[in-house]
Design a protein around this motif. Structure first.
Motif, PDB file in Angstrom:
ATOM      1  N   ARG A 167       0.811  -1.227   0.000  1.00  0.00           N
ATOM      2  CA  ARG A 167       0.000   0.000   0.000  1.00  0.00           C
ATOM      3  C   ARG A 167       0.844   1.277   0.000  1.00  0.00           C
ATOM      4  O   ARG A 167       0.298   2.365  -0.148  1.00  0.00           O
TER       5      ARG A 167
ATOM      6  N   LEU B 254      -2.608   2.422   8.267  1.00  0.00           N
ATOM      7  CA  LEU B 254      -3.626   1.555   7.672  1.00  0.00           C
ATOM      8  C   LEU B 254      -4.544   0.977   8.752  1.00  0.00           C
ATOM      9  O   LEU B 254      -5.757   0.873   8.556  1.00  0.00           O
TER      10      LEU B 254
ATOM     11  N   LEU C 283      -8.640  -5.446   4.547  1.00  0.00           N
ATOM     12  CA  LEU C 283      -7.208  -5.128   4.541  1.00  0.00           C
ATOM     13  C   LEU C 283      -6.378  -6.397   4.659  1.00  0.00           C
ATOM     14  O   LEU C 283      -5.358  -6.549   3.979  1.00  0.00           O
TER      15      LEU C 283
END
Length: 307
Positions: free
Chosen positions: A84, A91, A262
């Motif tokens: 990412r 995150l 995620l």
């Protein structure tokens, strides 16, 4: 009491350490190289692969990699997500809120409707409501969440466009994912509540209260329901783990942001640091919630505090 709390906190620390070791080793046994997944079309350049592995610290021995990561975690640094291109802690902070919202909504639905359905079946034992209630509970438990999610999308977002679906974080976008996540645990809670209430109804003090002529609803609320709260509370704490793990599927089906989605994206991209952080956070949340449940026991039953 303080000794008990200290022992439980020590157990949580040991649990977190054990999970961190297992996750660290297991994800490295999965076939695939995160460097190749990161480079994509440039994965044929051996020199670039070797350079990137050195920059990410993947050439170091596993023990040294783990100790470096663990030392950074103690300093509040979960590393950098090379998939990412953002810090892992950032995150986690972005995706924790939507997952907490979904899990809390599903837990409220699961506990409230499971309690009502189980109590309804227990009060009318061996009658039509009992059969219908337990049949519904079994049906809820048997529905795969991914199938149920797609069915709800088809009914309430395509056929009748009532709720938001894709990526929705508003109330309208929360309803279908929360219902999908909660239905399975509603069935389990209903069956457990029914069993607990039936067991409490056969206790001698309940029979004595009935013999004294107390009204049926008074006996149920004061003696039956109150004595069933401890096992029900235990199951509620355990159900949180099922709900947290269920967010992985539900958030993916509904394209909803959160820790579950995620985690899936991190697994697909071989993002080791993100996987380790997400699994560790979920395990700690589960352990802390059950720790809080244990602390509520003496509040519901003072006899436990005197032991």
């Amino acid at each position: 009491m303080l000794k008990y709390i200290g022992g439980r906190l020590a157990a949580i620390i040991a649990l977190a350490f054990g999970i961190s070791v297992l996750v660290f080793l297991m994800i490295r046994l999965i076939p695939g190289d995160p460097v190749i997944a990161l480079l994509g079309s440039q994965a044929g350049n051996a020199e670039m692969i070797e350079r990137l592995r050195g920059q990410l610290g993947l050439n170091e021995p596993l023990i040294q990699q783990y100790l470096i990561w663990l030392g950074n975690v103690f300093q509040g640094d979960f590393g950098y997500s090379y998939g990412r291109q953002r810090p892992v802690l950032e995150l986690l902070s972005i995706n924790f809120g939507p997952t907490a919202q979904l899990t809390l909504a599903a837990l409220i639905l699961s506990v409230s409707f499971g309690l009502l359905l189980g109590a309804w079946a227990a009060v009318r034992r061996n009658r039509a409501p009992d059969t219908i209630g337990m049949g519904l509970a079994l049906a809820f438990m048997s529905m795969p969440s991914f199938w149920l999610g797609l069915l709800l999308i088809l009914l309430f977002a395509v056929t009748w466009p009532i709720f938001d679906v894709v990526g929705g974080t508003s109330f309208k976008g929360l309803v279908l994912p929360a219902v999908t996540l909660a239905l399975g645990t509603i069935g389990f809670n209903a069956r457990f509540v029914r069993s607990s209430l039936l067991a409490a109804q056969s206790q001698k003090h309940v029979l004595t209260a009935r013999a004294k002529g107390l009204r049926r609803h008074v006996v149920f609320l004061r003696h039956v329901l109150r004595n069933s709260l401890l096992p029900i509370l235990t199951v509620v704490g355990l159900q949180l783990g099922n709900l947290l793990s269920g967010t992985v599927v539900v958030e993916t089906v509904f394209s909803r942001p959160g820790l579950g989605r995620l985690l899936v994206d991190a697994i697909l991209s071989k993002d080791y640091l993100t996987i380790q952080a997400v699994v560790l956070v979920i395990a700690l949340i589960y352990a802390l919630v059950n720790f809080m449940v244990d602390l509520l026991y003496p509040v519901l039953d003072p006899r436990i505090a005197r032991r």
